[in-house]
Design an enzyme around this catalytic site. Structure first.
Site, mmCIF file in Angstrom:
data_model
loop_
_atom_site.group_PDB
_atom_site.id
_atom_site.type_symbol
_atom_site.label_atom_id
_atom_site.label_comp_id
_atom_site.label_asym_id
_atom_site.label_seq_id
_atom_site.Cartn_x
_atom_site.Cartn_y
_atom_site.Cartn_z
ATOM 1 N N LYS A 23 0.952 -1.321 0.000
ATOM 2 C CA LYS A 23 0.033 0.115 -0.089
ATOM 3 C C LYS A 23 0.695 1.072 -0.084
ATOM 4 C CE LYS A 23 -3.074 0.529 3.434
ATOM 5 N NZ LYS A 23 -3.259 1.599 4.216
ATOM 6 N N SER A 24 1.834 1.353 0.953
ATOM 7 C CA SER A 24 2.664 2.490 1.046
ATOM 8 C C SER A 24 3.348 2.939 -0.304
ATOM 9 C CB SER A 24 4.002 2.481 2.113
ATOM 10 O OG SER A 24 3.280 2.281 3.330
ATOM 11 N N GLY A 93 -4.773 8.024 5.473
ATOM 12 C CA GLY A 93 -3.950 9.012 6.091
ATOM 13 C C GLY A 93 -2.655 9.324 5.234
ATOM 14 N N SER A 166 7.594 9.344 11.640
ATOM 15 C CA SER A 166 6.584 9.041 10.940
ATOM 16 C C SER A 166 7.018 9.256 9.444
ATOM 17 C CB SER A 166 5.295 10.109 11.090
ATOM 18 O OG SER A 166 4.202 10.190 10.065
ATOM 19 N N GLN A 168 4.837 9.386 6.860
ATOM 20 C CA GLN A 168 3.910 10.332 6.154
ATOM 21 C C GLN A 168 4.186 11.656 6.158
ATOM 22 O OE1 GLN A 168 0.045 9.024 7.960
ATOM 23 N NE2 GLN A 168 0.148 7.092 6.807
ATOM 24 N N ASP A 317 2.059 -1.047 12.029
ATOM 25 C CA ASP A 317 0.915 -1.516 11.407
ATOM 26 C C ASP A 317 0.558 -3.285 11.823
ATOM 27 O OD1 ASP A 317 0.263 0.858 10.200
ATOM 28 O OD2 ASP A 317 1.620 0.208 8.341
ATOM 29 N N LYS A 344 -4.415 5.819 14.763
ATOM 30 C CA LYS A 344 -4.606 4.959 13.321
ATOM 31 C C LYS A 344 -5.976 4.959 12.907
ATOM 32 C CE LYS A 344 -0.274 4.367 12.766
ATOM 33 N NZ LYS A 344 0.349 5.036 11.682
ATOM 34 N N ARG A 348 -6.360 1.934 18.057
ATOM 35 C CA ARG A 348 -5.956 0.435 18.324
ATOM 36 C C ARG A 348 -5.447 -0.067 19.562
ATOM 37 N NH1 ARG A 348 -2.951 0.398 12.207
ATOM 38 N NH2 ARG A 348 -5.089 0.249 11.049
ATOM 39 N N ARG A 389 -7.323 -3.428 9.813
ATOM 40 C CA ARG A 389 -6.434 -4.305 10.505
ATOM 41 C C ARG A 389 -6.795 -5.001 11.741
ATOM 42 N NH1 ARG A 389 -1.777 -3.687 7.240
ATOM 43 N NH2 ARG A 389 -1.419 -1.456 6.523
HETATM 44 C C1 S3P Z 1 2.533 4.753 6.309
HETATM 45 C C2 S3P Z 1 3.308 5.218 7.305
HETATM 46 C C3 S3P Z 1 2.920 4.696 8.597
HETATM 47 C C4 S3P Z 1 1.955 3.658 8.539
HETATM 48 C C5 S3P Z 1 0.747 3.816 7.360
HETATM 49 C C6 S3P Z 1 1.378 3.900 6.217
HETATM 50 C C7 S3P Z 1 3.157 5.219 4.834
HETATM 51 O O1 S3P Z 1 2.310 5.640 9.186
HETATM 52 O O2 S3P Z 1 1.428 3.264 9.753
HETATM 53 O O3 S3P Z 1 0.034 2.682 7.523
HETATM 54 O O4 S3P Z 1 2.896 4.591 3.751
HETATM 55 O O5 S3P Z 1 4.161 6.096 4.897
HETATM 56 P P1 S3P Z 1 3.060 6.906 10.085
HETATM 57 O O6 S3P Z 1 3.989 7.415 8.983
HETATM 58 O O7 S3P Z 1 2.015 8.027 10.605
HETATM 59 O O8 S3P Z 1 3.689 6.356 11.324
#
Ligand code: S3P
Length: 432
Positions: A23-24, A93, A166, A168, A317, A344, A348, A389
């Site tokens: 997914k990422s 997110g 993070s 993200q 995750d 999340k 969770r 999840r």
């Molecule tokens: C992700 C980063 C993680 C992860 C999320 C996907 C990403 O979150 O929990 O499912 O693709 O960059 P954080 O960056 O907020 O830790």
């Protein structure tokens, strides 16, 4: 509201070669393709709700997307188009936070919205540092909650120390200054997943891990021309594969081979913890252009409790699925330093502990994690809290004594063929 019923599993010995794509990496491929002036080719893009929403977003920004035989071609627009509608990030997110960074430096006005779960998740972690470098960005509660409105602007380079590890936040900040005049420096308390750095560098960006004043940081050098396009095959998602690893470990006399899984070290920590608990897990490493990829072989094993307080960003995750392994392990397991779990797709810490208690497990919430006293997991009625999840973690717990789960639509956000694959190891009934 869908009800999923899982029956106790018999012994199995199977190979799965179609775990959902990462997914990422899929989100990043869609967004980063806009940084080139040539078509990008993406094989095995994740066709799940979250990442399909990201494809729709880039189409609304002017990209042409063509899907043929598992290869997606993305033709970027000459320049980003100001969309006439708001951009829907659904449950994701990653989509919302990365798009904040990307759009903050584009010409135009953009609104990002999400579903009721995403709309209650914190966005200040990206909107605040972006505002400090000149971003014109706002939202509910002073820019903390979606919808988020962005008026693109010229942004300055930064020296930013993030209070959280993070990926993200890191990715949003990197995207915001790729075309700034100055170099930028990003510090994080612990290395978060590094797909953004790897993929952008393969596209010709200059993002380096350096030491500055004796501290590790990431240096982002501006690029003044379009990046090279992508030609990438997305490997399978280790956090999706992990559900089947746990299902196998907690079953009797069973074995599974999970093919072509992403083995980036920042993504396989949960497998390492499971090994530490006593699980029989082996990797067969192959190579790939952007990332390490390989097969994972998992066998039934007896487990012992474990304390997890380090490397949390690398297994955040997978903690819900790991809580199932902890529940059948001998002895006490603890998770601490994991406050991020509270923001999340659901809280969770609450959703794991409430559901474990429903299954007769001795589990207790901590502010930043939980304590689980291992025994066994009983058949119960589980509330997914709308969180994919949570739904999948308790579905695989059903291999022991069976399980019923409500509100399972959310599984489609990341792993649309989950139930089809689960039915290879046990009986699955899905009633509306
Ligand atoms: C992700 C980063 C993680 C992860 C999320 C996907 C990403 O979150 O929990 O499912 O693709 O960059 P954080 O960056 O907020 O830790």
């Amino acid at each position: 509201m869908n009800l999923l019923t899982i029956k106790k599993a018999n012994e199995f010995d199977i190979t799965i070669d179609n775990i959902a794509s990462d997914k990422s990496i899929s989100h990043r491929c869609a967004i980063f393709s806009l940084l080139s002036d040539k078509p990008s080719y993406i094989t095995n893009y994740l066709q799940a709700e979250d990442t399909l929403n990201t494809l729709k977003i880039i189409q609304n920004l002017g990209a042409k997307v063509d899907v043929k035989n598992n290869i997606i071609t993305i033709i970027p627009p000459k320049s980003i188009i100001e969309p006439i509608t708001s951009l829907d990030c659904g449950n994701s997110g990653t989509a919302m936070r990365l798009m904040c960074g990307f759009l903050a430096q584009q010409d135009g006005f953009f609104v990002l919205e999400g579903d009721k779960y995403l709309s209650s998740r914190p966005m200040k972690r990206v909107t605040e540092p972006l505002k400090k470098i000149g971003a014109m960005i706002d939202g509910r509660e002073g820019g903390n909650l979606a919808p988020v409105a962005i008026r693109g602007n010229t942004l300055k380079g930064f020296n930013y120390t993030s209070p959280i590890a993070s990926a993200q936040v890191k990715s949003a900040m990197i995207l915001s200054v790729l075309h700034a005049k100055e170099k930028s420096y990003y510090y994080e308390p612990f290395l978060s997943r590094d797909h953004t750095e790897r993929i952008l560098n393969a596209m010709g960006a200059k993002i380096k891990n350096i030491n500055k004043a004796n501290k590790k940081c990431i240096e982002i050098c501006p690029v003044n021309k379009p990046l090279k396009p992508l030609d990438i095959e997305v490997p399978a998602d280790p956090s999706s594969a992990f559900f089947f690893a746990v299902a196998t470990v907690i079953s009797k006399n069973s074995k599974i081979v999970l093919k072509n899984i992403l083995l980036n070290p920042t993504r396989i920590e949960a497998f390492e913890v499971l090994k530490k608990m006593g699980a029989d897990i082996k990797y067969i490493i192959k190579n790939s252009k952007y990332e390490t990829v390989g097969d994972i072989i998992v066998k039934s094993s007896s487990l012992k409790g474990v304390n997890i307080k380090d490397n949390i960003a690398w297994l955040i995750d997978e903690l819900p699925a790991l809580s199932i392994a902890m529940s059948v392990a001998e002895g006490v397991s603890t998770v601490t330093n994991a406050k991020e779990l509270r923001v999340k797709e659901s809280d969770r810490i609450k959703s794991v502990v409430a559901n474990l208690k429903a299954c007769g497990v001795d589990a207790k919430e901590l502010e930043d994690g939980y304590v689980i006293n291992g025994s066994t997991i009983k058949n119960a009625l589980i509330d997914s809290f709308g969180d994919h999840r949570i739904a999948m973690s308790f579905a695989i717990a059903g291999v022991i004594e069976g399980m019923s789960i409500t509100d399972i639509e959310c599984i489609k956000t990341s792993f649309p063929n989950f139930l089809e694959l689960l039915s290879k190891i046990t009986k699955v009934e899905n009633a509306n």
